[in-house]
Design a protein around this motif. Structure first.
Motif, PDB file in Angstrom:
ATOM      1  N   PRO A  77       0.795  -1.311   0.046  1.00  0.00           N
ATOM      2  CA  PRO A  77      -0.063   0.067   0.128  1.00  0.00           C
ATOM      3  C   PRO A  77       0.687   1.294   0.123  1.00  0.00           C
ATOM      4  O   PRO A  77       1.965   1.165   0.670  1.00  0.00           O
ATOM      5  N   VAL A 103      -4.128   3.995  -1.890  1.00  0.00           N
ATOM      6  CA  VAL A 103      -4.955   4.161  -0.694  1.00  0.00           C
ATOM      7  C   VAL A 103      -5.155   5.877  -0.741  1.00  0.00           C
ATOM      8  O   VAL A 103      -4.288   6.442   0.037  1.00  0.00           O
ATOM      9  N   ALA A 121      -3.652   0.386   7.181  1.00  0.00           N
ATOM     10  CA  ALA A 121      -3.263   0.145   5.829  1.00  0.00           C
ATOM     11  C   ALA A 121      -1.692  -0.370   5.877  1.00  0.00           C
ATOM     12  O   ALA A 121      -1.303  -0.895   4.854  1.00  0.00           O
ATOM     13  N   SER A 171      -3.572  -6.428  -6.383  1.00  0.00           N
ATOM     14  CA  SER A 171      -4.545  -5.273  -5.792  1.00  0.00           C
ATOM     15  C   SER A 171      -4.248  -4.205  -6.403  1.00  0.00           C
ATOM     16  O   SER A 171      -3.076  -3.597  -6.421  1.00  0.00           O
ATOM     17  N   ILE A 174      -7.301   0.264  -1.854  1.00  0.00           N
ATOM     18  CA  ILE A 174      -7.894   0.072  -0.701  1.00  0.00           C
ATOM     19  C   ILE A 174      -8.670   1.532  -0.249  1.00  0.00           C
ATOM     20  O   ILE A 174      -8.119   2.440  -0.426  1.00  0.00           O
ATOM     21  N   GLY A 186     -11.376  -1.313   5.297  1.00  0.00           N
ATOM     22  CA  GLY A 186     -10.682  -1.129   4.169  1.00  0.00           C
ATOM     23  C   GLY A 186     -11.036  -2.120   3.131  1.00  0.00           C
ATOM     24  O   GLY A 186     -10.833  -3.364   3.266  1.00  0.00           O
ATOM     25  N   VAL A 188     -10.610  -3.927  -0.571  1.00  0.00           N
ATOM     26  CA  VAL A 188      -9.589  -4.086  -1.312  1.00  0.00           C
ATOM     27  C   VAL A 188     -10.082  -4.514  -2.842  1.00  0.00           C
ATOM     28  O   VAL A 188     -11.081  -5.519  -2.744  1.00  0.00           O
ATOM     29  N   TYR A 378     -11.955  -7.500   2.629  1.00  0.00           N
ATOM     30  CA  TYR A 378     -11.695  -6.161   3.440  1.00  0.00           C
ATOM     31  C   TYR A 378     -10.231  -6.461   3.945  1.00  0.00           C
ATOM     32  O   TYR A 378      -9.781  -7.547   4.287  1.00  0.00           O
ATOM     33  N   TRP A 379      -9.504  -5.252   3.746  1.00  0.00           N
ATOM     34  CA  TRP A 379      -8.058  -5.292   4.136  1.00  0.00           C
ATOM     35  C   TRP A 379      -7.822  -5.795   5.586  1.00  0.00           C
ATOM     36  O   TRP A 379      -8.419  -5.357   6.594  1.00  0.00           O
ATOM     37  N   ARG A 380      -6.936  -6.824   5.533  1.00  0.00           N
ATOM     38  CA  ARG A 380      -6.582  -7.456   6.923  1.00  0.00           C
ATOM     39  C   ARG A 380      -7.700  -7.748   7.794  1.00  0.00           C
ATOM     40  O   ARG A 380      -7.443  -7.647   8.926  1.00  0.00           O
ATOM     41  N   THR A 385     -14.434 -10.503   5.916  1.00  0.00           N
ATOM     42  CA  THR A 385     -14.775 -10.893   4.413  1.00  0.00           C
ATOM     43  C   THR A 385     -15.377 -12.146   4.508  1.00  0.00           C
ATOM     44  O   THR A 385     -16.463 -12.192   3.406  1.00  0.00           O
TER      45      THR A 385
END
Length: 632
Positions: A77, A103, A121, A171, A174, A186, A188, A378-380, A385
């Motif tokens: 990112p 981002v 991020a 990717s 985000i 976030g 993605v 969803y980020w991390r 997700t």
């Protein structure tokens, strides 16, 4: 008029079809192909920049080479802290060309939110410009993030396309949206899905090289993706416009005509702000309304102010899905309901209606979208997700995303929007989780409990209302609450009304009874001043406009516009109404300086205000810290 008529309404202008196989590449690959075909055509135009495709490509290549010189060639990112404009667009392309994930962060958002996004991020670098350099440096004091200033790139950087291959599975971005946990989350997505979304827009709207598209959204709003890349991946021109800085109402209307915009895109409320009076828009051929429910009022404005060849397109989409339904309307349409349908299917996006048990239903249900081209997740956050994106038990590359919107499917397959299922709201096109606003409220000293709900006193204009229980007496006033919230959340998440209560109502199960929450006029609404009646004809005219725009009856000439529920959109509407009466233009900044009726009345009489100083606004005139100037 038969429903089949609406299915067949489409633009008739010639265009180059976006083929399905063309999504199997990166966004940068597609852009570079367009540059080869249209190198000298206008790509982007703002008051300060006018770049051809070749110039934009060389600018973005220099940014890409600067990134590759400082980082390994891996997917990671990179934050962008810049206002909307040509340099930001070059930064987005440069980051994508370098195989990184962009981002976007709005510099106007509270510093606590910006820092959270940077941390979550895990952005190791911030791309910024001279305007936002000091702000960007402030976020590096406790971290080891690098900064890249696009206004101070090294002169020796190559302008050639990087010899770097990016997979369509990589990717691309985000986007952080409001989160149910009280923290932004976030979303993605990859290059293939972005290109598929642009393919859907291109082929349905017939986007061509002669088109000139608006870009009114902040870069941190996912709706900006479709306007930006629908332009640049088709050889068209994109026109960024800063609604806060440059204004709405007549100013926006004049700009649209001056620049001969052909495709307009915004939420309905912004659309209503400039379509007034006798003005017409001969160049616009497509009006895209998305993000909020569009109403019959929008249709009547379209029919009155636009040419017969222009089409109105109401759409349904989300950050997680891209566009998934569209409803095309022409001047011959006959609408019976108060809201516009959200339409018929678009390619490869199948819409289902689900009951409370998650089973498909033919009546009213939650709108779910099934496709191979949904956001990655969803980020991390694999748990979130998995909860939001389900996979069929049978082997399939399709997944299903439950939107949280309710809908009704008509026999001909047309989808009607019926509002939100949960307590996630749409305000001015932005997704708002009430939990995030409630969390910010209880962080304020003196607030014990907070429940945020939405009201729609006027069709298509939802607003947030905060119901509060205090832990101290006297209760914090509205000015204190708004100022504290401005340090925590973006302006669209600040409630327009605050109702103080002795206790939050509960149902028989001990849960919050939201149906029992009083309307602002029924509760104890905090106000900063006593009621003072209008004392002259100008104040009377302003009070009439304020009552109409704000939907509030009891107004004092000493009341603060924003404390009564005003925001930037309502401010633009109010100033537009004022301009029609006195035939003078006022900048939006005047309301920041003098947010009361008595103050505005003095401005109308030219007392204590001059246009020469109106662009310099004292945000904290009584503050004790050294002054901090923001200069565009």
């Amino acid at each position: 008029m038969t429903s089949s008529h609406y299915r067949l309404i489409r633009p008739t202008n010639p265009f180059s079809e976006f083929k399905k196989h063309e999504i199997e590449q990166s966004i940068a690959d597609r852009f570079e192909q367009i540059v080869t075909l249209h190198s000298h055509r206008l790509a982007v135009k703002t008051p300060g920049h006018e770049l051809t495709y070749n110039e934009l490509n060389e600018f973005s290549n220099r940014i890409a080479h600067a990134l590759l010189a400082n980082f390994e060639t891996k997917e990671e990112p990179v934050a962008i802290l810049m206002q909307q404009g040509a340099p930001l667009i070059a930064a987005i392309l440069g980051i994508l060309k370098a195989g990184k994930i962009y981002v976007p962060i709005d510099p106007s958002h509270p510093t606590s939110r910006i820092e959270y996004i940077l941390q979550d991020a895990r952005a190791a670098l911030i791309v910024t410009d001279n305007t936002n350099l000091s702000l960007s440096r402030a976020f590096n004091q406790q971290n080891e993030r690098l900064l890249l200033n696009v206004d101070a790139l090294e002169s020796g950087l190559s302008t050639a396309n990087p010899a770097f291959s990016v997979s369509p599975d990589s990717s691309a971005y985000i986007f952080f949206t409001s989160g149910s946990t009280g923290r932004p989350k976030g979303v993605v997505d990859n290059h293939r899905n972005v290109l598929h979304n642009i393919m859907r827009y291109t082929n349905s709207l017939h986007i061509c090289t002669d088109d000139r598209l608006t870009l009114l959204q902040s870069s941190s709003f996912s709706g900006s993706v479709s306007s930006l890349f629908s332009s640049l991946l088709n050889g068209a021109s994109v026109f960024p416009y800063d609604l806060v800085r440059d204004g709405m109402g007549n100013t926006l209307a004049n700009w649209l005509n001056t620049e001969k915009i052909t495709i307009y895109h915004s939420v309905p409320m912004i659309f209503r702000s400039f379509v007034t009076g006798a003005v017409r828009f001969p160049s616009i051929r497509i009006i895209r309304l998305e993000g909020d429910a569009a109403s019959k009022v929008d249709f009547e404005l379209y029919r009155k102010h636009f040419e017969d060849e222009c089409l109105l397109v109401n759409g349904l989409g989300a950050t997680e899905t891209g566009i998934c339904r569209q409803y095309f309307i022409d001047k011959k349409a006959e609408l019976s309901g108060s809201t516009l349908p959200i339409g018929y299917p678009v390619e490869d996006m199948h819409v289902l209606l689900l009951d409370d048990e998650g089973r498909e239903t033919n009546s009213i249900g939650e709108i779910a979208v099934k496709s191979k081209y949904l956001a990655v997740g969803y980020w991390r956050n694999p748990e979130l997700t998995a909860a939001a994106f389900s996979t069929d038990s049978a082997p399939s590359s399709e997944r299903t995303y439950r939107t949280g919107d309710m809908g009704r499917m008509h026999p001909d397959g047309c989808l009607e929007y019926l509002g939100r299922k949960d307590f996630q709201l749409k305000i001015r096109g932005h997704r708002v989780e009430t939990a995030e606003v409630e969390r910010a409220l209880v962080n304020i000293q003196g607030i014990k409990e907070a429940v945020v709900s939405t009201r729609e006193d006027r069709p298509g204009e939802p607003r947030l209302v905060a119901h509060l229980v205090t832990s101290s007496s006297p209760a914090p006033n509205v000015s204190t609450l708004r100022q504290s919230l401005m340090e925590q959340v973006p302006d669209f998440m600040i409630p327009s009304a605050f109702v103080f209560m002795d206790a939050i109502p509960l149902d028989a199960n001990g849960k919050i009874d939201r149906r029992a929450l009083p309307a602002p006029e029924d509760g104890k609404v905090s106000r900063s001043t006593n009621l003072v009646a209008a004392r002259n004809i100008i104040e009377q005219q302003l009070m009439r406009i304020w009552k109409e725009v704000l939907g509030v009856d009891n107004i004092s000439v000493t009341d603060n516009f924003f404390e009564l529920g005003g925001d930037s959109l309502r401010a633009a509407h109010m100033l537009t109404e004022l301009e029609t009466i006195i035939s003078r233009n006022f900048p939006l900044t005047i309301l920041l300086e003098t947010p009361t009726i008595e103050g505005l009345a003095r401005c109308v009489r030219n007392e204590g205000w001059s246009t020469s100083s109106s662009s310099l606004v004292a945000l904290q005139p009584n503050g004790h810290k050294p002054p901090f100037f923001l200069i565009h």
